[in-house]
Motif scaffolding. Structure first.
Motif, PDB file in Angstrom:
ATOM      1  N   LYS A  39       0.777  -1.063  -0.070  1.00  0.00           N
ATOM      2  CA  LYS A  39      -0.124  -0.043   0.022  1.00  0.00           C
ATOM      3  C   LYS A  39       0.733   1.259  -0.218  1.00  0.00           C
ATOM      4  CE  LYS A  39      -3.506   2.466   2.545  1.00  0.00           C
ATOM      5  NZ  LYS A  39      -4.273   2.529   3.950  1.00  0.00           N
ATOM      6  N   ARG A  40       1.952   1.098   0.718  1.00  0.00           N
ATOM      7  CA  ARG A  40       3.062   2.205   0.850  1.00  0.00           C
ATOM      8  C   ARG A  40       3.698   2.431  -0.268  1.00  0.00           C
ATOM      9  NH1 ARG A  40       7.846   2.193   5.070  1.00  0.00           N
ATOM     10  NH2 ARG A  40       8.830   4.379   4.562  1.00  0.00           N
ATOM     11  N   LYS A  41       4.131   1.717  -1.031  1.00  0.00           N
ATOM     12  CA  LYS A  41       4.725   1.612  -2.265  1.00  0.00           C
ATOM     13  C   LYS A  41       3.697   2.148  -3.415  1.00  0.00           C
ATOM     14  CE  LYS A  41       6.680  -2.741  -2.023  1.00  0.00           C
ATOM     15  NZ  LYS A  41       7.317  -3.704  -2.174  1.00  0.00           N
ATOM     16  N   ARG A  42       2.517   1.770  -3.397  1.00  0.00           N
ATOM     17  CA  ARG A  42       1.612   1.998  -4.394  1.00  0.00           C
ATOM     18  C   ARG A  42       1.128   3.550  -4.164  1.00  0.00           C
ATOM     19  NH1 ARG A  42      -1.495  -1.788  -3.417  1.00  0.00           N
ATOM     20  NH2 ARG A  42      -3.205  -0.784  -1.806  1.00  0.00           N
ATOM     21  N   ASN A  43       1.237   4.082  -3.009  1.00  0.00           N
ATOM     22  CA  ASN A  43       0.752   5.603  -3.013  1.00  0.00           C
ATOM     23  C   ASN A  43       1.889   6.282  -3.112  1.00  0.00           C
ATOM     24  OD1 ASN A  43      -1.826   5.003  -2.001  1.00  0.00           O
ATOM     25  ND2 ASN A  43      -1.152   4.677   0.105  1.00  0.00           N
ATOM     26  N   LEU A  44       3.257   5.735  -3.270  1.00  0.00           N
ATOM     27  CA  LEU A  44       4.362   6.410  -3.534  1.00  0.00           C
ATOM     28  C   LEU A  44       4.551   6.687  -4.880  1.00  0.00           C
ATOM     29  CD1 LEU A  44       7.218   4.990  -0.858  1.00  0.00           C
ATOM     30  CD2 LEU A  44       6.145   7.611  -1.116  1.00  0.00           C
ATOM     31  N   ARG A  45       3.927   5.892  -5.758  1.00  0.00           N
ATOM     32  CA  ARG A  45       3.907   6.027  -7.216  1.00  0.00           C
ATOM     33  C   ARG A  45       3.292   7.310  -7.728  1.00  0.00           C
ATOM     34  NH1 ARG A  45       1.164   0.750  -8.548  1.00  0.00           N
ATOM     35  NH2 ARG A  45       2.546  -0.583  -7.647  1.00  0.00           N
ATOM     36  N   HIS A  46       2.096   7.700  -7.095  1.00  0.00           N
ATOM     37  CA  HIS A  46       1.291   9.053  -7.672  1.00  0.00           C
ATOM     38  C   HIS A  46       2.191  10.254  -7.364  1.00  0.00           C
ATOM     39  CE1 HIS A  46      -1.861   6.245  -8.069  1.00  0.00           C
ATOM     40  NE2 HIS A  46      -1.759   6.182  -6.812  1.00  0.00           N
ATOM     41  N   PRO A  47       2.396  11.171  -8.141  1.00  0.00           N
ATOM     42  CA  PRO A  47       2.749  12.614  -7.858  1.00  0.00           C
ATOM     43  C   PRO A  47       2.236  13.372  -6.999  1.00  0.00           C
ATOM     44  CG  PRO A  47       1.505  12.544  -9.809  1.00  0.00           C
ATOM     45  CD  PRO A  47       1.456  11.349  -9.529  1.00  0.00           C
ATOM     46  N   GLY A  48       3.329  14.073  -6.400  1.00  0.00           N
ATOM     47  CA  GLY A  48       2.889  15.144  -5.220  1.00  0.00           C
ATOM     48  C   GLY A  48       2.942  16.522  -5.851  1.00  0.00           C
ATOM     49  N   LEU A  49       2.735  17.320  -4.837  1.00  0.00           N
ATOM     50  CA  LEU A  49       2.837  18.680  -5.421  1.00  0.00           C
ATOM     51  C   LEU A  49       3.818  19.416  -4.527  1.00  0.00           C
ATOM     52  CD1 LEU A  49      -1.202  20.001  -5.712  1.00  0.00           C
ATOM     53  CD2 LEU A  49       0.805  19.467  -7.435  1.00  0.00           C
ATOM     54  N   VAL A  50       4.695  20.532  -4.794  1.00  0.00           N
ATOM     55  CA  VAL A  50       5.518  21.098  -4.174  1.00  0.00           C
ATOM     56  C   VAL A  50       4.677  21.993  -3.019  1.00  0.00           C
ATOM     57  CG1 VAL A  50       7.355  23.011  -4.252  1.00  0.00           C
ATOM     58  CG2 VAL A  50       7.159  21.159  -5.979  1.00  0.00           C
ATOM     59  N   ASP A  51       5.322  21.974  -1.999  1.00  0.00           N
ATOM     60  CA  ASP A  51       4.429  22.752  -0.812  1.00  0.00           C
ATOM     61  C   ASP A  51       4.376  24.268  -1.400  1.00  0.00           C
ATOM     62  OD1 ASP A  51       4.926  23.988   2.219  1.00  0.00           O
ATOM     63  OD2 ASP A  51       3.466  22.311   2.006  1.00  0.00           O
ATOM     64  N   LYS A  52       3.571  25.213  -0.479  1.00  0.00           N
ATOM     65  CA  LYS A  52       3.331  26.503  -0.823  1.00  0.00           C
ATOM     66  C   LYS A  52       4.672  27.266  -0.554  1.00  0.00           C
ATOM     67  CE  LYS A  52      -0.355  27.551   0.707  1.00  0.00           C
ATOM     68  NZ  LYS A  52      -1.710  28.470   1.229  1.00  0.00           N
ATOM     69  N   THR A  53       5.133  26.857   0.685  1.00  0.00           N
ATOM     70  CA  THR A  53       6.363  27.424   1.288  1.00  0.00           C
ATOM     71  C   THR A  53       7.634  27.208   0.240  1.00  0.00           C
ATOM     72  OG1 THR A  53       6.986  25.321   2.390  1.00  0.00           O
ATOM     73  CG2 THR A  53       5.793  27.163   3.532  1.00  0.00           C
ATOM     74  N   ASN A  54       8.042  26.199  -0.732  1.00  0.00           N
ATOM     75  CA  ASN A  54       8.912  26.073  -1.506  1.00  0.00           C
ATOM     76  C   ASN A  54       8.544  26.575  -2.914  1.00  0.00           C
ATOM     77  OD1 ASN A  54      10.330  24.920   0.801  1.00  0.00           O
ATOM     78  ND2 ASN A  54       9.420  22.951   0.436  1.00  0.00           N
ATOM     79  N   GLU A  55       7.241  26.934  -3.117  1.00  0.00           N
ATOM     80  CA  GLU A  55       6.924  27.165  -4.579  1.00  0.00           C
ATOM     81  C   GLU A  55       7.688  28.293  -5.369  1.00  0.00           C
ATOM     82  OE1 GLU A  55       2.675  27.640  -6.524  1.00  0.00           O
ATOM     83  OE2 GLU A  55       2.842  25.538  -5.168  1.00  0.00           O
ATOM     84  N   LYS A  56       7.926  29.311  -4.557  1.00  0.00           N
ATOM     85  CA  LYS A  56       8.298  30.604  -4.922  1.00  0.00           C
ATOM     86  C   LYS A  56       9.904  30.298  -5.449  1.00  0.00           C
ATOM     87  CE  LYS A  56       9.208  35.407  -4.113  1.00  0.00           C
ATOM     88  NZ  LYS A  56       9.155  36.444  -2.795  1.00  0.00           N
TER      89      LYS A  56
END
Length: 64
Positions: A39-56
């Motif tokens: 389950k953990r490996k499956r969830n790691l396959r999906h992309p994430g978003l860069v946090d708002k604090t680092n986006e700039k």
């Protein structure tokens, strides 16, 4: 003023979505996978978003 160069290391790791957010791949997927649950490996396959604090800072590297 000269053209700004894109940081190539950042360009390989991040993509800009249609709304202007930054998409990234998740960490902890490359090795020592035996102790991680399916389950953990499956969830790691999906992309994430860069946090708002680092986006700039990331957008500055990508010249977005």
């Amino acid at each position: 003023m000269p053209k700004l160069k894109t940081n190539k290391a950042a360009a390989k790791r991040f993509k800009v979505t249609g709304n202007g957010k930054l998409k990234r791949s998740k960490a902890y997927t490359s090795h020592i996978l035996t102790k991680k649950s399916p389950k953990r490996k499956r969830n790691l396959r999906h992309p994430g978003l860069v946090d708002k604090t680092n986006e700039k800072q990331m957008k500055r590297l990508l010249n977005v």
